[in-house]
Design a protein around this motif. Sequence first.
Motif, PDB file in Angstrom:
ATOM      1  N   VAL A 190       1.438  -0.991   0.232  1.00 35.40           N
ATOM      2  CA  VAL A 190       0.010  -0.289  -0.082  1.00 35.40           C
ATOM      3  C   VAL A 190       0.924   1.229   0.081  1.00 35.40           C
ATOM      4  N   VAL A 191       0.857   1.683  -0.551  1.00 35.82           N
ATOM      5  CA  VAL A 191       1.637   3.440  -1.060  1.00 35.82           C
ATOM      6  C   VAL A 191      -0.119   3.962  -1.013  1.00 35.82           C
ATOM      7  N   ASN A 192       0.446   5.639   0.145  1.00 35.27           N
ATOM      8  CA  ASN A 192       0.144   6.721   0.488  1.00 35.27           C
ATOM      9  C   ASN A 192      -1.203   6.005  -0.615  1.00 35.27           C
ATOM     10  N   PRO A 193      -1.935   5.532   0.828  1.00 39.50           N
ATOM     11  CA  PRO A 193      -4.021   4.902   0.602  1.00 39.50           C
ATOM     12  C   PRO A 193      -4.858   6.143  -0.002  1.00 39.50           C
ATOM     13  N   GLY A 194      -4.618   5.819  -1.072  1.00 43.49           N
ATOM     14  CA  GLY A 194      -6.064   7.162  -1.580  1.00 43.49           C
ATOM     15  C   GLY A 194      -5.462   8.290  -1.926  1.00 43.49           C
ATOM     16  N   SER A 201      -7.148  12.247 -10.238  1.00 41.57           N
ATOM     17  CA  SER A 201      -8.864  12.402 -10.019  1.00 41.57           C
ATOM     18  C   SER A 201      -8.769  13.898  -9.733  1.00 41.57           C
ATOM     19  N   GLY A 202      -8.076  14.971  -9.221  1.00 41.09           N
ATOM     20  CA  GLY A 202      -8.207  15.783  -9.260  1.00 41.09           C
ATOM     21  C   GLY A 202      -8.125  16.728  -7.776  1.00 41.09           C
ATOM     22  N   GLN A 203      -7.908  15.951  -6.914  1.00 41.19           N
ATOM     23  CA  GLN A 203      -8.649  16.347  -5.766  1.00 41.19           C
ATOM     24  C   GLN A 203      -7.339  16.778  -5.004  1.00 41.19           C
ATOM     25  N   ARG A 204      -5.836  16.321  -5.998  1.00 43.41           N
ATOM     26  CA  ARG A 204      -4.383  16.330  -5.310  1.00 43.41           C
ATOM     27  C   ARG A 204      -3.956  15.179  -4.280  1.00 43.41           C
ATOM     28  N   ASN A 205      -4.372  15.478  -3.166  1.00 42.79           N
ATOM     29  CA  ASN A 205      -4.047  14.420  -2.660  1.00 42.79           C
ATOM     30  C   ASN A 205      -4.782  14.043  -0.877  1.00 42.79           C
ATOM     31  N   LEU A 206      -4.625  12.828  -0.449  1.00 45.33           N
ATOM     32  CA  LEU A 206      -4.836  12.940   0.995  1.00 45.33           C
ATOM     33  C   LEU A 206      -4.338  13.187   2.671  1.00 45.33           C
ATOM     34  N   THR A 207      -4.526  13.636   2.955  1.00 42.71           N
ATOM     35  CA  THR A 207      -3.424  14.328   4.414  1.00 42.71           C
ATOM     36  C   THR A 207      -3.744  13.729   5.383  1.00 42.71           C
ATOM     37  N   LEU A 209      -5.952  10.638   7.681  1.00 43.94           N
ATOM     38  CA  LEU A 209      -6.426   9.528   8.063  1.00 43.94           C
ATOM     39  C   LEU A 209      -7.930   8.887   7.677  1.00 43.94           C
ATOM     40  N   ASP A 210      -8.413  10.405   7.530  1.00 42.07           N
ATOM     41  CA  ASP A 210      -9.685  10.154   7.294  1.00 42.07           C
ATOM     42  C   ASP A 210     -10.574  11.442   7.206  1.00 42.07           C
ATOM     43  N   GLN A 211      -9.649  11.510   5.849  1.00 39.15           N
ATOM     44  CA  GLN A 211     -10.426  12.427   4.456  1.00 39.15           C
ATOM     45  C   GLN A 211     -10.826  11.577   3.794  1.00 39.15           C
ATOM     46  N   ALA A 212     -11.958  12.173   3.257  1.00 40.90           N
ATOM     47  CA  ALA A 212     -12.772  11.361   2.072  1.00 40.90           C
ATOM     48  C   ALA A 212     -11.983  11.435   0.506  1.00 40.90           C
ATOM     49  N   LEU A 213     -12.610  10.322   0.140  1.00 42.05           N
ATOM     50  CA  LEU A 213     -12.026  10.389  -1.454  1.00 42.05           C
ATOM     51  C   LEU A 213     -13.286  10.166  -2.488  1.00 42.05           C
ATOM     52  N   GLY A 214     -13.670  10.998  -2.235  1.00 37.15           N
ATOM     53  CA  GLY A 214     -15.137  11.071  -3.020  1.00 37.15           C
ATOM     54  C   GLY A 214     -16.344  10.486  -1.734  1.00 37.15           C
ATOM     55  N   THR A 215     -16.448  10.133  -1.846  1.00 36.88           N
ATOM     56  CA  THR A 215     -17.113   9.813  -0.397  1.00 36.88           C
ATOM     57  C   THR A 215     -16.785   9.161   0.961  1.00 36.88           C
ATOM     58  N   SER A 216     -17.595   9.395   1.442  1.00 35.20           N
ATOM     59  CA  SER A 216     -16.919   9.174   3.272  1.00 35.20           C
ATOM     60  C   SER A 216     -16.359   7.899   2.974  1.00 35.20           C
ATOM     61  N   ARG A 217     -16.913   7.081   2.818  1.00 38.56           N
ATOM     62  CA  ARG A 217     -17.187   5.508   2.983  1.00 38.56           C
ATOM     63  C   ARG A 217     -15.132   5.163   2.790  1.00 38.56           C
ATOM     64  N   VAL A 218     -14.833   5.908   1.739  1.00 40.55           N
ATOM     65  CA  VAL A 218     -13.302   5.669   0.912  1.00 40.55           C
ATOM     66  C   VAL A 218     -12.662   6.813   2.036  1.00 40.55           C
ATOM     67  N   PRO A 239       2.552  -9.522   6.356  1.00 41.41           N
ATOM     68  CA  PRO A 239       2.018  -8.611   6.326  1.00 41.41           C
ATOM     69  C   PRO A 239       2.199  -7.410   4.627  1.00 41.41           C
ATOM     70  N   VAL A 240       1.343  -6.651   5.245  1.00 39.61           N
ATOM     71  CA  VAL A 240       0.413  -5.553   4.298  1.00 39.61           C
ATOM     72  C   VAL A 240       1.817  -4.664   4.821  1.00 39.61           C
ATOM     73  N   HIS A 241       2.539  -4.157   3.711  1.00 38.30           N
ATOM     74  CA  HIS A 241       3.770  -3.443   3.883  1.00 38.30           C
ATOM     75  C   HIS A 241       3.524  -2.358   3.092  1.00 38.30           C
ATOM     76  N   ILE A 242       3.481  -0.826   4.029  1.00 35.54           N
ATOM     77  CA  ILE A 242       2.523   0.241   4.070  1.00 35.54           C
ATOM     78  C   ILE A 242       3.840   1.009   4.179  1.00 35.54           C
ATOM     79  N   HIS A 243       3.519   2.397   2.774  1.00 32.86           N
ATOM     80  CA  HIS A 243       3.830   3.408   2.973  1.00 32.86           C
ATOM     81  C   HIS A 243       3.007   4.335   3.002  1.00 32.86           C
ATOM     82  N   CYS A 244       3.067   5.058   4.714  1.00 33.07           N
ATOM     83  CA  CYS A 244       1.774   5.771   5.011  1.00 33.07           C
ATOM     84  C   CYS A 244       1.671   7.035   3.750  1.00 33.07           C
ATOM     85  N   ASN A 245       0.532   8.229   4.650  1.00 30.06           N
ATOM     86  CA  ASN A 245       0.307   9.111   3.955  1.00 30.06           C
ATOM     87  C   ASN A 245       1.476  10.160   4.526  1.00 30.06           C
ATOM     88  N   ASN A 246       1.974  10.869   3.287  1.00 32.66           N
ATOM     89  CA  ASN A 246       2.031  12.087   3.300  1.00 32.66           C
ATOM     90  C   ASN A 246       3.957  12.550   3.637  1.00 32.66           C
TER      91      ASN A 246
END
Length: 552
Positions: A190-194, A201-207, A209-218, A239-246
């Motif tokens: 997982v890289v920069n999830p979402g 999609s023009g939203q630029r980025n998610l900074t 953990l609870d920022q919505a990607l179009g819908t609040s469920r994602v 386990p899942v190999h995580i590259h965090c946001n930001n």
Amino acid sequence: MTPPERLRIRGGAVHDPTNGVDGEVRDVCVENGRVVASLPADAPSIDARGMVVMPGGVDIHAHFASSACNHARRLLPEEHAAEPAPAPPIAPGDGPARSGTGGTLPTTFTTAYRYAGLGYTTAFDAAVAPLTARHSHHELDDTPIVDAGLYALMGNDEYLLRQIDAGERDRARDYAAWLLGAVGAYAIKVVNPGGIEAWKSGQRNLTDLDQALGTSRVTPRAILETLVDAANVLGLPHPVHIHCNNLGQPGNSATTLATMEALAGRRAHFTHLQFHCYGGEFGKGPWGSAASRVVEYVNDHPEVSTDVGQAMFGAATTLTADSPVEYLLHASSGRKWVNIDVELETGCGIVPYSYKEKAAVSALQWAIGLELFLLSRDPWRVVLSTDHPNGGSFLSYPRLIQLLMDRSARDEQLARVNQKLLAGSALADGLAREYTLNEIAIVTRAGPARLLGLASKGHLGVGADGDATVYQREPDIARMFSTPRYVVKAGRVVVEEGQLRRAPEGRRLFVRPAYDSAVLRDIRRHFDAYSTVSFDNYPVRDVPGAPVETRQ
């Protein structure tokens, strides 16, 4: 009947932490590629008396066999001209002898030869877009000697995001299982999830953990929870190999700690942690080290593991699926770059870079990586990487080992670097710890193998792969680890006194977890509606070898 292939590594000081061996002088016996308890007295042998014997090195996180690497090679023609790599003198029948080029991203055969030259016999490409996995397997076909695998990028996958939006987490898990098997991957990355989908999609980025990607469920949180739970339920060996946001932002340690806390109690691997441990106000600074706070959390939570992603001074090439961060790096450095949209799945950005002692941020990054190593209480869970080639080439591992084992070498370099951002740094305040040979064997071999769930790697017990490295003791630690006396792969000497002698094929490492096949009809409909590749043409056929077992 073909006689068994045998080799005795005679009389070396063996460092095999998995089996509790710390410098004991003994023989290591290999028969037909596996470590055995003993061999007949007349078995072929190499003399390791007075030398150090370790299992073959295991690189848990690098980038060397992907379409992104190939784009980077094309972006850097100057490196090819500056460092031609002639074909090694390998005898006919002992493997392919191919020329290539070096630089920060060596060509395929040269990558294999250089990994072997350092004593590494297993490596993973840590970020492959599933759509381009066929390309990666072709590159691995041309990367002999090392046993290798790849991690499949999923955290911005359009089909997966649809399942999360619909609350279909079981279907998302089945999709992840199908995707791993379809493309011959070993683990979920997982890289920069979402954030990449937001960039596209023009939203630029998610900074957040609870920022919505179009819908609040994602949200990043929902993506991480879905994939981490999927990997654990599927019983994947890693386990899942995580590259965090930001990544790379001042103040991003808050995001890193929030991500770890969101997944508390669940097995998860946080990669290139150095790039996620910056203090200060988010996005503004001033920059500082937050390594102490982050590694304290890691120390206290045994379900968390990490590789460091140490920054090393010198040339690097940053390449990542994290398109937003590569735009920022391009904008701030003015360096040439590439940014690519990998349809429906992820992105890719590439910017050549250089870490300089006199650059304040580079010096801070260098210090933070060392702080993570030196403040870690459990080297089994904080293992060595430079995120090759992002933090530096894997060829810098010997120098990194020297910095860990020799405080005087570390302090000499610390005195030369820009001190502007090092106020409050634990390294600048003085860290006396020096790694032992056994701890080096843990962070370069035993630890990565355990975190990857590779029971036959990273140790020299009976039944283990017959991969070993023999080092001549030298006062210069960097020289000692850069020129092994012998490197043995599956019981055969492949490197002797710095010279490549053989280049046998490596083994492919992948999983094929079980899933409910009812998901296939829905995936096919998705491909028919949105993909330029047909569902039937998408899977990678004929991945060599057998899959590694999962624990379902």
